[in-house]
Design a protein around this motif. Structure first.
Motif, PDB file in Angstrom:
ATOM      1  N   ASN A  15      -4.178   3.647   5.595  1.00  0.00           N
ATOM      2  CA  ASN A  15      -5.404   2.862   5.766  1.00  0.00           C
ATOM      3  C   ASN A  15      -6.417   3.224   4.675  1.00  0.00           C
ATOM      4  OD1 ASN A  15      -4.133   3.409   8.608  1.00  0.00           O
ATOM      5  ND2 ASN A  15      -5.357   1.560   8.861  1.00  0.00           N
ATOM      6  N   PRO A  16      -6.105   2.870   3.413  1.00  0.00           N
ATOM      7  CA  PRO A  16      -7.003   3.238   2.315  1.00  0.00           C
ATOM      8  C   PRO A  16      -8.292   2.414   2.348  1.00  0.00           C
ATOM      9  CG  PRO A  16      -5.298   1.777   1.511  1.00  0.00           C
ATOM     10  CD  PRO A  16      -4.943   2.100   2.938  1.00  0.00           C
ATOM     11  N   PRO A  17      -9.361   2.863   1.688  1.00  0.00           N
ATOM     12  CA  PRO A  17     -10.600   2.081   1.613  1.00  0.00           C
ATOM     13  C   PRO A  17     -10.332   0.691   1.026  1.00  0.00           C
ATOM     14  CG  PRO A  17     -10.942   4.306   0.784  1.00  0.00           C
ATOM     15  CD  PRO A  17      -9.462   4.156   0.996  1.00  0.00           C
ATOM     16  N   GLY A  18     -10.852  -0.335   1.689  1.00  0.00           N
ATOM     17  CA  GLY A  18     -10.625  -1.703   1.236  1.00  0.00           C
ATOM     18  C   GLY A  18      -9.380  -2.336   1.810  1.00  0.00           C
ATOM     19  N   GLY A  19      -8.536  -1.531   2.455  1.00  0.00           N
ATOM     20  CA  GLY A  19      -7.341  -2.083   3.086  1.00  0.00           C
ATOM     21  C   GLY A  19      -6.100  -1.937   2.219  1.00  0.00           C
ATOM     22  N   LEU A  20      -4.955  -1.798   2.879  1.00  0.00           N
ATOM     23  CA  LEU A  20      -3.700  -1.626   2.162  1.00  0.00           C
ATOM     24  C   LEU A  20      -3.302  -2.880   1.396  1.00  0.00           C
ATOM     25  CD1 LEU A  20      -1.439   0.408   1.608  1.00  0.00           C
ATOM     26  CD2 LEU A  20      -0.235  -0.489   3.610  1.00  0.00           C
ATOM     27  N   ASP A  21      -3.625  -4.054   1.935  1.00  0.00           N
ATOM     28  CA  ASP A  21      -3.296  -5.288   1.219  1.00  0.00           C
ATOM     29  C   ASP A  21      -4.044  -5.353  -0.105  1.00  0.00           C
ATOM     30  OD1 ASP A  21      -5.632  -5.518   2.727  1.00  0.00           O
ATOM     31  OD2 ASP A  21      -5.453  -7.697   2.896  1.00  0.00           O
ATOM     32  N   ASN A  22      -5.309  -4.921  -0.125  1.00  0.00           N
ATOM     33  CA  ASN A  22      -6.072  -4.907  -1.365  1.00  0.00           C
ATOM     34  C   ASN A  22      -5.494  -3.881  -2.341  1.00  0.00           C
ATOM     35  OD1 ASN A  22      -8.491  -5.782  -2.913  1.00  0.00           O
ATOM     36  ND2 ASN A  22      -9.049  -3.628  -2.711  1.00  0.00           N
ATOM     37  N   TYR A  23      -5.041  -2.750  -1.824  1.00  0.00           N
ATOM     38  CA  TYR A  23      -4.407  -1.740  -2.669  1.00  0.00           C
ATOM     39  C   TYR A  23      -3.160  -2.321  -3.349  1.00  0.00           C
ATOM     40  CZ  TYR A  23      -1.882   2.442  -4.109  1.00  0.00           C
ATOM     41  OH  TYR A  23      -1.195   3.376  -4.857  1.00  0.00           O
ATOM     42  N   TYR A  24      -2.330  -3.010  -2.594  1.00  0.00           N
ATOM     43  CA  TYR A  24      -1.134  -3.627  -3.170  1.00  0.00           C
ATOM     44  C   TYR A  24      -1.512  -4.693  -4.190  1.00  0.00           C
ATOM     45  CZ  TYR A  24       3.034  -1.787  -0.824  1.00  0.00           C
ATOM     46  OH  TYR A  24       4.096  -1.003  -0.432  1.00  0.00           O
ATOM     47  N   ARG A  25      -2.529  -5.462  -3.882  1.00  0.00           N
ATOM     48  CA  ARG A  25      -2.936  -6.537  -4.786  1.00  0.00           C
ATOM     49  C   ARG A  25      -3.407  -5.968  -6.127  1.00  0.00           C
ATOM     50  NH1 ARG A  25      -5.569  -8.877  -1.312  1.00  0.00           N
ATOM     51  NH2 ARG A  25      -7.679  -8.179  -1.772  1.00  0.00           N
ATOM     52  N   GLU A  26      -4.107  -4.841  -6.102  1.00  0.00           N
ATOM     53  CA  GLU A  26      -4.660  -4.273  -7.327  1.00  0.00           C
ATOM     54  C   GLU A  26      -3.688  -3.366  -8.073  1.00  0.00           C
ATOM     55  OE1 GLU A  26      -8.281  -2.312  -6.341  1.00  0.00           O
ATOM     56  OE2 GLU A  26      -9.402  -4.176  -6.003  1.00  0.00           O
ATOM     57  N   ASN A  27      -2.718  -2.783  -7.365  1.00  0.00           N
ATOM     58  CA  ASN A  27      -1.885  -1.750  -7.982  1.00  0.00           C
ATOM     59  C   ASN A  27      -0.396  -2.036  -8.032  1.00  0.00           C
ATOM     60  OD1 ASN A  27      -3.901   0.701  -8.261  1.00  0.00           O
ATOM     61  ND2 ASN A  27      -4.259  -0.173  -6.234  1.00  0.00           N
ATOM     62  N   VAL A  28       0.112  -2.900  -7.148  1.00  0.00           N
ATOM     63  CA  VAL A  28       1.563  -3.030  -6.990  1.00  0.00           C
ATOM     64  C   VAL A  28       2.106  -4.354  -7.514  1.00  0.00           C
ATOM     65  CG1 VAL A  28       3.468  -3.019  -5.331  1.00  0.00           C
ATOM     66  CG2 VAL A  28       1.520  -1.466  -5.004  1.00  0.00           C
ATOM     67  N   ILE A  29       1.532  -5.463  -7.094  1.00  0.00           N
ATOM     68  CA  ILE A  29       2.120  -6.762  -7.433  1.00  0.00           C
ATOM     69  C   ILE A  29       1.773  -7.154  -8.865  1.00  0.00           C
ATOM     70  CG2 ILE A  29       2.007  -7.461  -5.028  1.00  0.00           C
ATOM     71  CD1 ILE A  29      -0.233  -9.450  -5.887  1.00  0.00           C
ATOM     72  N   GLY A  30       2.578  -8.058  -9.425  1.00  0.00           N
ATOM     73  CA  GLY A  30       2.318  -8.537 -10.774  1.00  0.00           C
ATOM     74  C   GLY A  30       3.305  -9.612 -11.179  1.00  0.00           C
ATOM     75  N   GLY A  31       2.958 -10.341 -12.220  1.00  0.00           N
ATOM     76  CA  GLY A  31       3.805 -11.427 -12.698  1.00  0.00           C
ATOM     77  C   GLY A  31       3.275 -12.775 -12.264  1.00  0.00           C
ATOM     78  N   PRO A  32       3.794 -13.861 -12.849  1.00  0.00           N
ATOM     79  CA  PRO A  32       3.314 -15.210 -12.526  1.00  0.00           C
ATOM     80  C   PRO A  32       3.448 -15.528 -11.040  1.00  0.00           C
ATOM     81  CG  PRO A  32       4.727 -15.248 -14.470  1.00  0.00           C
ATOM     82  CD  PRO A  32       4.843 -13.872 -13.885  1.00  0.00           C
ATOM     83  N   GLY A  33       2.336 -15.942 -10.416  1.00  0.00           N
ATOM     84  CA  GLY A  33       2.363 -16.338  -9.015  1.00  0.00           C
ATOM     85  C   GLY A  33       2.580 -15.209  -8.035  1.00  0.00           C
ATOM     86  N   ALA A  34       2.436 -13.957  -8.461  1.00  0.00           N
ATOM     87  CA  ALA A  34       2.680 -12.818  -7.566  1.00  0.00           C
ATOM     88  C   ALA A  34       1.738 -12.867  -6.376  1.00  0.00           C
ATOM     89  CB  ALA A  34       2.497 -11.505  -8.327  1.00  0.00           C
ATOM     90  N   PHE A  35       2.221 -12.411  -5.224  1.00  0.00           N
ATOM     91  CA  PHE A  35       1.405 -12.487  -4.015  1.00  0.00           C
ATOM     92  C   PHE A  35       1.691 -11.310  -3.092  1.00  0.00           C
ATOM     93  CE2 PHE A  35       5.271 -14.918  -3.182  1.00  0.00           C
ATOM     94  CZ  PHE A  35       5.704 -14.395  -1.981  1.00  0.00           C
ATOM     95  N   VAL A  36       0.760 -11.099  -2.170  1.00  0.00           N
ATOM     96  CA  VAL A  36       0.914 -10.115  -1.108  1.00  0.00           C
ATOM     97  C   VAL A  36       0.900 -10.853   0.217  1.00  0.00           C
ATOM     98  CG1 VAL A  36      -0.110  -8.140   0.090  1.00  0.00           C
ATOM     99  CG2 VAL A  36      -0.246  -8.288  -2.402  1.00  0.00           C
ATOM    100  N   MET A  37       1.848 -10.534   1.081  1.00  0.00           N
ATOM    101  CA  MET A  37       1.800 -10.995   2.460  1.00  0.00           C
ATOM    102  C   MET A  37       1.606  -9.792   3.367  1.00  0.00           C
ATOM    103  SD  MET A  37       4.448 -14.142   3.005  1.00  0.00           S
ATOM    104  CE  MET A  37       4.091 -15.741   2.276  1.00  0.00           C
ATOM    105  N   VAL A  38       0.978 -10.017   4.509  1.00  0.00           N
ATOM    106  CA  VAL A  38       0.603  -8.928   5.401  1.00  0.00           C
ATOM    107  C   VAL A  38       1.189  -9.143   6.789  1.00  0.00           C
ATOM    108  CG1 VAL A  38      -1.317  -7.672   6.452  1.00  0.00           C
ATOM    109  CG2 VAL A  38      -1.549  -8.595   4.133  1.00  0.00           C
ATOM    110  N   ALA A  39       1.923  -8.158   7.263  1.00  0.00           N
ATOM    111  CA  ALA A  39       2.331  -8.110   8.671  1.00  0.00           C
ATOM    112  C   ALA A  39       1.322  -7.221   9.373  1.00  0.00           C
ATOM    113  CB  ALA A  39       3.743  -7.549   8.795  1.00  0.00           C
ATOM    114  N   GLU A  40       0.640  -7.753  10.361  1.00  0.00           N
ATOM    115  CA  GLU A  40      -0.425  -7.000  11.010  1.00  0.00           C
ATOM    116  C   GLU A  40       0.086  -5.733  11.683  1.00  0.00           C
ATOM    117  OE1 GLU A  40      -3.439  -7.601  10.643  1.00  0.00           O
ATOM    118  OE2 GLU A  40      -3.518  -9.642   9.896  1.00  0.00           O
ATOM    119  N   ASN A  41       1.380  -5.689  12.014  1.00  0.00           N
ATOM    120  CA  ASN A  41       2.003  -4.494  12.562  1.00  0.00           C
ATOM    121  C   ASN A  41       3.513  -4.618  12.352  1.00  0.00           C
ATOM    122  OD1 ASN A  41       3.042  -6.121  14.823  1.00  0.00           O
ATOM    123  ND2 ASN A  41       0.902  -6.117  15.495  1.00  0.00           N
TER     124      ASN A  41
END
Length: 268
Positions: free
Chosen positions: A193-219
């Motif tokens: 549970n990092p500051p700003g949320g794990l989805d934001n962490y993935y968006r800024e640090n993990v995903i990349g490339g044309p059309g890259a996206f993050v999906m979130v499973a709430e649990n």
């Protein structure tokens, strides 16, 4: 001598022609590495939910329909598990998925395979290992994607952004499936549970490339439907208009194919 040269030339032509045919037969619409987090924060029930989610998703009728919509009507998939530094394993090697039988076989093999690790969380190591799998793929595609699922931040190995950038530079797209934890870890709350949320962490640090996206499973319980939606979005991104519209809907809408706790975040 002239006859010998002619024979050798004829053989060479046959070999080259045969190679061309083989290469054409090995074309697929997508090379997809499923890279699953099996670090210590993923306990046994959560591990089983991930495995069962992937196994069910690959055989889902919506996923198979998306596969059949492509020009080659098949994709190639391999399954990787990753954890701490140096802890990565190819669980299932490259496999053609072109219909229900192949999908069921892949799913059965996945469910029967033992867990690989329970170490720290090196997303960077997982990306590096997944990237290397494309070099050994016996199939060809203009589209190469790494599908990273996880429930925490990178806490082992090198900077995850460096691994991401190197993969993207090779023409690989990295998408993320973030699995939110109901309760933070008692020994390291900011990992899941990092500051700003794990989805934001993935968006800024993990995903990349044309059309890259993050999906979130709430649990973890919603993981199965989330991976179905994610795979459809990945497969359908270069499809006829009907499937392109479906991909856009899955990425932009908070409503999945079936009601459950799920949301999507897209970056362009």
């Amino acid at each position: 001598m002239i006859r010998l040269v002619r024979c050798l030339l004829a053989v060479a032509v046959l070999i080259l022609t045969g190679t061309g045919l083989a290469r054409a037969a090995d074309q697929v619409d997508l090379l997809l590495v499923l890279a699953s987090d099996v670090s210590r924060s993923v306990d046994h029930p959560k591990f089983l939910l991930q495995r069962e989610g992937y196994a069910a998703a690959i055989s889902d009728p919506h996923v198979l329909e998306a596969i059949k919509s492509g020009p080659h009507q098949r994709i190639a998939v391999c399954f990787v598990e990753w954890s701490g530094f140096g802890a990565q394993k190819l669980v299932i090697d490259w496999t053609i998925i072109d219909g229900p039988a192949a999908a069921r076989k892949f799913g059965d093999q996945l469910l029967e395979s033992p867990r690989s690790f329970a170490d720290r969380t090196s997303i960077s190591g997982g990306i590096e290992f997944a990237t290397a799998q494309f070099e050994h793929a016996p199939f060809e595609s203009t589209r190469r994607t790494i599908d990273v699922s996880g429930d925490g931040t990178n806490n082992a190995g090198r900077d995850v952004r460096l691994a991401r950038d190197e993969a993207v530079a090779k023409g690989i797209t990295i998408n993320g499936l973030v699995i939110l934890s109901d309760r933070p870890l008692s020994w390291n709350a900011e990992h899941t549970n990092p500051p700003g949320g794990l989805d934001n962490y993935y968006r800024e640090n993990v995903i990349g490339g044309p059309g890259a996206f993050v999906m979130v499973a709430e649990n973890f319980n919603s993981f199965g439907q989330a991976i179905i939606n994610k795979m459809i979005a990945e497969i359908a991104s270069a499809r006829p208009r009907r499937y392109a519209a479906l991909s856009t809907l899955l990425l932009a809408s908070a409503r999945p194919l079936e009601p459950l706790s799920f949301r999507a975040v897209r970056t362009d």
